[in-house]
Design a protein around this motif. Structure first.
Motif, PDB file in Angstrom:
ATOM      1  N   UNK A 109     -18.118  54.736  -6.830  1.00 54.25           N
ATOM      2  CA  UNK A 109     -16.676  54.589  -7.019  1.00 54.25           C
ATOM      3  C   UNK A 109     -16.248  55.012  -8.411  1.00 54.25           C
ATOM      4  N   UNK A 110     -17.064  54.672  -9.414  1.00 57.88           N
ATOM      5  CA  UNK A 110     -16.737  55.064 -10.786  1.00 57.88           C
ATOM      6  C   UNK A 110     -16.763  56.574 -10.936  1.00 57.88           C
ATOM      7  N   UNK A 112     -16.246  58.788  -8.519  1.00 62.53           N
ATOM      8  CA  UNK A 112     -15.098  59.324  -7.789  1.00 62.53           C
ATOM      9  C   UNK A 112     -13.822  59.191  -8.602  1.00 62.53           C
ATOM     10  N   UNK A 113     -13.645  58.019  -9.223  1.00 64.19           N
ATOM     11  CA  UNK A 113     -12.448  57.801 -10.035  1.00 64.19           C
ATOM     12  C   UNK A 113     -12.393  58.786 -11.192  1.00 64.19           C
ATOM     13  N   UNK A 114     -13.507  58.942 -11.903  1.00 67.11           N
ATOM     14  CA  UNK A 114     -13.532  59.837 -13.059  1.00 67.11           C
ATOM     15  C   UNK A 114     -13.247  61.281 -12.654  1.00 67.11           C
ATOM     16  N   UNK A 115     -13.819  61.729 -11.539  1.00 66.03           N
ATOM     17  CA  UNK A 115     -13.592  63.103 -11.086  1.00 66.03           C
ATOM     18  C   UNK A 115     -12.133  63.338 -10.736  1.00 66.03           C
ATOM     19  N   UNK A 116     -11.533  62.413 -10.018  1.00 61.65           N
ATOM     20  CA  UNK A 116     -10.133  62.571  -9.637  1.00 61.65           C
ATOM     21  C   UNK A 116      -9.184  62.415 -10.818  1.00 61.65           C
ATOM     22  N   UNK A 191     -23.813  55.072 -18.027  1.00 61.49           N
ATOM     23  CA  UNK A 191     -23.927  53.633 -18.293  1.00 61.49           C
ATOM     24  C   UNK A 191     -23.143  52.894 -17.229  1.00 61.49           C
ATOM     25  N   UNK A 192     -23.720  51.804 -16.721  1.00 58.23           N
ATOM     26  CA  UNK A 192     -23.010  51.034 -15.698  1.00 58.23           C
ATOM     27  C   UNK A 192     -23.319  49.551 -15.840  1.00 58.23           C
ATOM     28  N   UNK A 193     -22.262  48.760 -15.801  1.00 56.51           N
ATOM     29  CA  UNK A 193     -22.375  47.301 -15.767  1.00 56.51           C
ATOM     30  C   UNK A 193     -21.432  46.822 -14.672  1.00 56.51           C
ATOM     31  N   UNK A 194     -21.343  45.523 -14.492  1.00 54.61           N
ATOM     32  CA  UNK A 194     -20.540  44.994 -13.396  1.00 54.61           C
ATOM     33  C   UNK A 194     -19.104  45.504 -13.415  1.00 54.61           C
ATOM     34  N   UNK A 195     -18.478  45.490 -14.581  1.00 53.38           N
ATOM     35  CA  UNK A 195     -17.071  45.871 -14.678  1.00 53.38           C
ATOM     36  C   UNK A 195     -16.809  46.998 -15.662  1.00 53.38           C
ATOM     37  N   UNK A 196     -17.847  47.707 -16.078  1.00 49.09           N
ATOM     38  CA  UNK A 196     -17.679  48.809 -17.012  1.00 49.09           C
ATOM     39  C   UNK A 196     -18.594  49.963 -16.623  1.00 49.09           C
ATOM     40  N   UNK A 197     -18.128  51.166 -16.870  1.00 51.08           N
ATOM     41  CA  UNK A 197     -18.928  52.349 -16.544  1.00 51.08           C
ATOM     42  C   UNK A 197     -18.550  53.489 -17.480  1.00 51.08           C
ATOM     43  N   UNK A 198     -19.530  54.320 -17.795  1.00 53.80           N
ATOM     44  CA  UNK A 198     -19.285  55.551 -18.542  1.00 53.80           C
ATOM     45  C   UNK A 198     -19.751  56.694 -17.654  1.00 53.80           C
TER      46      UNK A 198
END
Length: 276
Positions: A109-110, A112-116, A191-198
């Protein structure tokens, strides 16, 4: 795309280290697109002017390297990159004319969001305040929207529009088509955590004016956008972003299209609103 180096949406209202230098003499002296390879100083100057927008300065990680050995002991040199492909996860919610929302609360999901979001921030809509503010409210985390609006209002000025070849209000000169599109090539989570992503998004972009009198013809560029996202109100939103040039392929020998052909292509080929 934003005013970055290849930001890259299109004037049609959709959200949409090279190798050797080659010189080709133009076949048509009357058309700036007539086959000559154009320099990229104009689009690079845009990155400098609007360095804070969306396409600017950050870490880039382009290929996942690693490897196993094959059964017979021969090293396997194939990259172990995660494919950018459909996974069976239910698509996000989309409404015509809007940016997709409702991404899964996971790594896919992260991405997909970043690409869009790269597509939206690279669109020609970013050059008009009303549409720009709509985009920012849709993709930026609520606590940062005001800061983004203030910063971009100072960047997208009538003076800046003139440098891009546009009218003061961000519209294209009569008889011309403004092109600004970003196309994601691939994405990866660093980087990925429960509520954060790079997330890094590798993109190609188009930027310029398609028209017979254009001094800024449409040029292409390659860049990687790094987005820091957070999970906010049930969706992934941007906290901050940056860009770095490349990875860039060696330019091919394709002859540049005429201004008319480029304008027709932009008008006839609609941009994508869902990138992954």
């Amino acid at each position: 795309m934003s005013p970055g180096d290849g930001a890259s949406g299109g004037g049609e209202g959709e959200y949409g280290g090279v190798g050797q230098t080659r010189t080709r003499l133009p076949d048509r002296a009357t058309d700036v697109y007539g086959g000559a390879r154009r320099g990229r100083s104009s689009s690079r100057s845009l990155t400098t002017v609007v360095g804070v927008v969306v396409l600017l300065i950050a870490a880039i990680a382009f290929a996942n390297r690693g490897g196993d050995s094959s059964a017979d002991g021969t090293p396997d040199n194939k990259p172990n990159a995660a494919p950018t492909a459909a996974t069976g996860t239910r698509p996000v919610r989309t409404t015509p004319g809007t940016i997709p929302s409702g991404y899964p609360h996971n790594e896919q999901g992260a991405q997909s969001a970043a690409a869009n979001y790269a597509v939206a921030l690279g669109s020609a809509d970013m050059f008009t305040k009303a549409r720009r503010d709509e985009i920012l409210k849709a993709i930026i985390t609520p606590s940062r929207v005001a800061d983004f609006e203030s910063t971009l209002d100072k960047a997208y000025t009538p003076e800046f529009n003139k440098k891009v070849g546009l009218n003061d209000d961000g519209s294209a000169p009569q008889g011309s088509t403004f092109v600004s599109r970003t196309s994601p090539i691939g994405s990866k989570v660093t980087r990925f955590a429960a509520d954060q992503a790079t997330v890094d998004v590798w993109c190609s972009g188009l930027l310029g004016i398609a028209g017979p009198n254009s001094t800024d013809p449409v040029t292409s560029s390659w860049f990687t956008i790094t987005m820091q996202l957070e999970w906010s109100s049930g969706d992934w939103k941007i906290v901050q972003h940056s860009q770095k040039d490349g990875p860039s392929p060696v330019p091919g020998d394709d002859r540049a299209s005429t201004a008319d052909d480029m304008a027709k292509a932009v008008q006839e080929f609609g941009g994508f609103t869902y990138a992954r």
